[in-house]
Each structure stands twice: as C-alpha cells, then as structure tokens.
Design a protein around this motif. Structure first.
Motif, PDB file in Angstrom:
ATOM      1  N   LEU A 255       0.895  -1.167  -0.114  1.00  0.00           N
ATOM      2  CA  LEU A 255      -0.016  -0.023  -0.015  1.00  0.00           C
ATOM      3  C   LEU A 255       0.776   1.174   0.065  1.00  0.00           C
ATOM      4  O   LEU A 255       2.074   1.281   0.567  1.00  0.00           O
ATOM      5  CB  LEU A 255      -0.851  -0.001   1.121  1.00  0.00           C
ATOM      6  CG  LEU A 255      -1.811  -1.240   1.235  1.00  0.00           C
ATOM      7  CD1 LEU A 255      -2.651  -1.211   2.681  1.00  0.00           C
ATOM      8  CD2 LEU A 255      -2.693  -1.355   0.040  1.00  0.00           C
ATOM      9  N   THR A 256       0.429   2.442  -0.423  1.00  0.00           N
ATOM     10  CA  THR A 256       1.283   3.550  -0.783  1.00  0.00           C
ATOM     11  C   THR A 256       0.905   4.620   0.792  1.00  0.00           C
ATOM     12  O   THR A 256       0.113   3.862   1.445  1.00  0.00           O
ATOM     13  CB  THR A 256       0.546   4.525  -2.058  1.00  0.00           C
ATOM     14  OG1 THR A 256       1.384   5.351  -2.280  1.00  0.00           O
ATOM     15  CG2 THR A 256      -0.968   4.779  -1.479  1.00  0.00           C
ATOM     16  N   SER A 257       1.993   5.267   0.756  1.00  0.00           N
ATOM     17  CA  SER A 257       1.872   6.174   1.869  1.00  0.00           C
ATOM     18  C   SER A 257       0.298   6.993   1.744  1.00  0.00           C
ATOM     19  O   SER A 257      -0.080   7.340   0.705  1.00  0.00           O
ATOM     20  CB  SER A 257       2.967   7.297   1.892  1.00  0.00           C
ATOM     21  OG  SER A 257       4.090   6.456   2.023  1.00  0.00           O
ATOM     22  N   CYS A 258      -0.069   7.532   3.007  1.00  0.00           N
ATOM     23  CA  CYS A 258      -1.094   8.624   2.807  1.00  0.00           C
ATOM     24  C   CYS A 258      -0.668   9.633   2.401  1.00  0.00           C
ATOM     25  O   CYS A 258       0.702  10.069   2.583  1.00  0.00           O
ATOM     26  CB  CYS A 258      -1.942   8.792   4.259  1.00  0.00           C
ATOM     27  SG  CYS A 258      -1.081   9.217   5.519  1.00  0.00           S
ATOM     28  N   ASP A 259      -1.261  10.484   1.550  1.00  0.00           N
ATOM     29  CA  ASP A 259      -0.911  11.742   1.095  1.00  0.00           C
ATOM     30  C   ASP A 259      -2.073  12.522   0.975  1.00  0.00           C
ATOM     31  O   ASP A 259      -3.250  12.382   1.410  1.00  0.00           O
ATOM     32  CB  ASP A 259      -0.594  11.468  -0.367  1.00  0.00           C
ATOM     33  CG  ASP A 259      -1.259  10.596  -1.277  1.00  0.00           C
ATOM     34  OD1 ASP A 259      -2.692  10.594  -1.238  1.00  0.00           O
ATOM     35  OD2 ASP A 259      -0.524   9.826  -2.092  1.00  0.00           O
TER      36      ASP A 259
ATOM     37  N   VAL B  11       8.391  10.009  -4.373  1.00  0.00           N
ATOM     38  CA  VAL B  11       7.984   9.143  -3.103  1.00  0.00           C
ATOM     39  C   VAL B  11       7.777   7.786  -3.442  1.00  0.00           C
ATOM     40  O   VAL B  11       6.702   7.167  -3.660  1.00  0.00           O
ATOM     41  CB  VAL B  11       6.607   9.798  -2.586  1.00  0.00           C
ATOM     42  CG1 VAL B  11       6.086   9.140  -1.384  1.00  0.00           C
ATOM     43  CG2 VAL B  11       6.776  11.218  -2.389  1.00  0.00           C
ATOM     44  N   PRO B  12       8.777   7.136  -3.060  1.00  0.00           N
ATOM     45  CA  PRO B  12       8.662   5.603  -3.352  1.00  0.00           C
ATOM     46  C   PRO B  12       7.642   4.818  -2.578  1.00  0.00           C
ATOM     47  O   PRO B  12       7.237   5.321  -1.229  1.00  0.00           O
ATOM     48  CB  PRO B  12      10.386   4.945  -2.812  1.00  0.00           C
ATOM     49  CG  PRO B  12      11.033   6.385  -2.858  1.00  0.00           C
ATOM     50  CD  PRO B  12      10.290   7.280  -2.340  1.00  0.00           C
ATOM     51  N   SER B  13       7.239   3.972  -3.001  1.00  0.00           N
ATOM     52  CA  SER B  13       6.471   3.192  -2.357  1.00  0.00           C
ATOM     53  C   SER B  13       7.228   2.760  -1.102  1.00  0.00           C
ATOM     54  O   SER B  13       8.180   2.164  -0.900  1.00  0.00           O
ATOM     55  CB  SER B  13       6.049   1.776  -2.918  1.00  0.00           C
ATOM     56  OG  SER B  13       4.808   1.321  -2.464  1.00  0.00           O
TER      57      SER B  13
END
Lengths: 232, 232
Positions: free
Chosen positions: B126-130, B164-166
């Motif tokens: 899952l990706t970072s929150c943004d 913004v790397p995973s």
C-alpha cells in the motif's frame, strides 16, 4: 510539439539509455495514433502512444504468451502517473478487473479497464526488468529491458522521465500463495486475447513487449514475441 | 553539508509541502544521529536519519499499534532507493522477514533486516497516505500525511526529493486473501516491539509515524502515537 526534447520536470537519471530500435521507431513524431490502425510493439521493444480523453486502447496478445509492461502518464503533468501502490490501495485488491478505475499517484482515474478476453491474470507486484536484473542473471553487456524501453519510447516522442513507475504487467502470471510467497508461472492467456482501456484524461501510455528471455515469464520457450495495439 | 538546500537531481514536485513541525525539527542539521541516544518520531511527524554503513537502526513501536512508513535512499546517489517492487521481485515474497536483504531499485542491498520482536506483520503493498487520500476521505484543508512527512524530513536536513517511493509500512496489517483482496486490520504488534535494520551502505532513512486518524490502521481508537528509534 517542440522539435527539441521537451524537458519534463525530472532530469534523466543517467542510467543506460537502451540500445534497441525503440528510440528511433515512434508511431508518430508526437505519439498520436491513427484511429483504427493496427500497430506493432515488436518483441523486446516499447512504444509510447498519446491518447485523448475518451479514446480507447486495445492491446492484443497476438501470440498469446507475451507479457506487456504498461504505464500511463497524465499528458499535461507527467508527475502524475498510473501507480500500482495507489491502485492496490484504492481497490483493496492486488489486481484490477474489468470495470475498475486505474488510478494515479494523485488518486484520480487515468484509465478505465473496459474489456479483457483473457482469464484476467495480470500482475501489479513485480518491477519491470532493468539492466540490473540482467546483470544479476549473468548477462555481460547490454540486454533489452522494459525500464529502458519506457525511457526510449518516451524519448522517441520527445518526452523524458527518470521515474520508472511500478508497471501494470499485463498477462504476467505470478500468483501469491497463502504464505505470501510469489510464484513464477507462464501466462494463461491465448493468442489474440486483448484488453481495452478507456482514457479518462489526456494521457501518454507506454507498452513494452517484455524482453525477458532467461526466465520463462513470456512462455515456456523464453521467446519474446510481438504485441499489437489499436486506438479506437 | 552545504548551508543551502542541496538540490537533488529531482526538482521539487510542487505538491503541498506540509505544515507540521517535521520541517523544523531535524535530529541534527545534517541528520547524523548520536549513537545510543533515544530519539522520538512524534505522532503525525517524520524524521530523517543519516546512517553510515555498518550502523544499526532500531525502530521501536513504543505504544504498540503505530504504523511506521519507512524509506531509505543511497546517501551518495538518492535516485537509488529502497524499492518495494524490487524487494518483492527479489524475495519472491510479499513481505520481508529477519535475515532478508532490503534491496534498491538498482537491485542492491541497502539494509539488512536483522531483528523483529513483533509477529512480523508488515506491509509492502500500500502507498503512503498523502493529501489526496485525505481529500478523498472528506478532509477540508490540510491533513498531516506520510508523503509530506517524507519530503519535510528530507528538507529539514537540506535534501529534497520529488520521488515518493512506495514505503515499507512497518506493523501495518493488510493481509491478502485467497481471492486477491486486501484486508484492513489493526497492528498485531505490542508496546515496545522493535525492528533492527543494518546499513549495508551509507544511506538516509526516513520514518513517519503515520497520521492516519480516519481509518483504523494505527489501532482501533484512530489515535496516532509516537515512535522512537536509536542508532547503534
């Protein structure tokens, strides 16, 4: 389009640029397709295509067992691109299916997954092959690879990116087991299976006919094959 | 270190820069830690740390249910970074465990996973929150987020990245079901669980104490908590 290379916000990342005909074989100088025309993505190469919102892209697995590494960038802001980690988060699922939105790193829909005649086995987990992959596999000298194909396909239409987003690996068959391990199997698609994506914004898509010929991801005989596509 | 902001090869990507104290609270001007000192990553914030090859980083889940978004960049070439898609490909597994190398987008080991007192439930999918995530969740105005924390933590030590790397989401509990769906559960770690990573090259690591307070990824009460770390 400007005649000189349009500098995207990223600088080139200085990696090997690639040595195959991708760089000199754009489908058109600006990547705009002729609607209805059948184009080839030759085995081991990549092609970039400029899609207008509302157009549909049909990607055909002509010989049935070829993996297509696939990327999409917002045409007006290439820092926004189809992102596998955002897609999995959005869908709460490993792999998209027909009807799903394909979302960007800005959590917007860039494409919709409209049709899929194959069994729907695609991969979002694994990275593109790159020069480092082949070095680790013992290759001396250059080996075609999907990461370079992405860069060359964009450069061929006067765009650049250093960012190699994690690709949507169409037809790649790497199932996740219950223990979290990832298998390496050959595609279950058949000749002339195709997928159709609808463009929800003006975008640039790139397809690479994966040149992996040392690990049987493109069929048991390790023979990369051509793909074809049409814009409708 | 230069007093002015060191321009990495990437330009800043123009996204909201973030509004919390991460930007003004580096552990040191150049990010170098004092060995053995216990540092805080305050709830909702991020911190960047410069590790020398051979040093070990201990990240402590002090209150037990806090997710830590984690990144690592090669100190001399920040275009090389810890890459989840390369890691999964390298390991043929969704999640790293003790003993595993943590590899970069150049398929080199940047860190080794040395210790883990928790049950080993971490996330790479899952990706970072943004900011886009919180907009979609209905937040008006700014909300702390891990992507901005990464950018601010780097900028606080005079580095920049648009990439913004995973992330490696330590203690995040999102199990994959047999049908490929991804669950959203709370961490199974307990207070003072920790992981230890050993630096295999000089690198810059960033930790973000995930500020997600609308979805219970940081425990059932949706209360982001502090993390702590030591370099040894």
């Amino acid at each position: 389009m400007s005649e000189k290379v349009k500098q995207l916000p990223y600088e080139d990342n200085g990696e090997p640029e690639g040595l195959n005909a991708t760089l000199t074989s754009p489908i058109a100088a600006d990547g705009r397709p002729e609607p209805g025309k059948r184009y080839i993505v030759p085995a081991r190469q990549g092609r970039a295509v400029r899609l207008a919102q509302g157009q549909r892209l049909k990607i055909i697995n002509t010989y049935g067992s070829q993996v297509c590494d696939f990327w999409a960038f917002n045409a007006s802001s290439p820092r926004e691109f189809l992102s596998m980690e955002h897609l999995r988060t959005w869908l709460s699922r490993l792999t998209p299916v027909v009807g799903d939105p394909l979302v960007t790193n800005h959590r917007r829909t860039i494409l919709t997954f409209l049709e899929d005649t194959s069994p729907g086995v695609h991969d979002t987990l694994l990275t593109s092959c790159d020069i480092y992959r082949y070095q680790k596999l013992g290759v001396e000298g250059y080996h075609d690879n999907c990461a370079d194909n992405l860069r060359m396909a964009l450069k061929a239409i006067k765009l650049r990116t250093a960012e190699v987003p994690s690709p949507l690996n169409l037809w790649m068959n790497n199932p996740v087991q219950a223990d979290g391990s990832i298998g390496w199997l050959t595609p279950v698609s058949k000749p002339d299976d195709y997928v159709v994506f609808g463009a929800e914004m003006d975008c640039i898509v790139v397809m690479s006919a994966c040149p992996q010929d040392l690990v049987p991801v493109n069929g048991k005989d390790c023979q990369p094959a051509d793909l074809h596509f049409e814009v409708i």
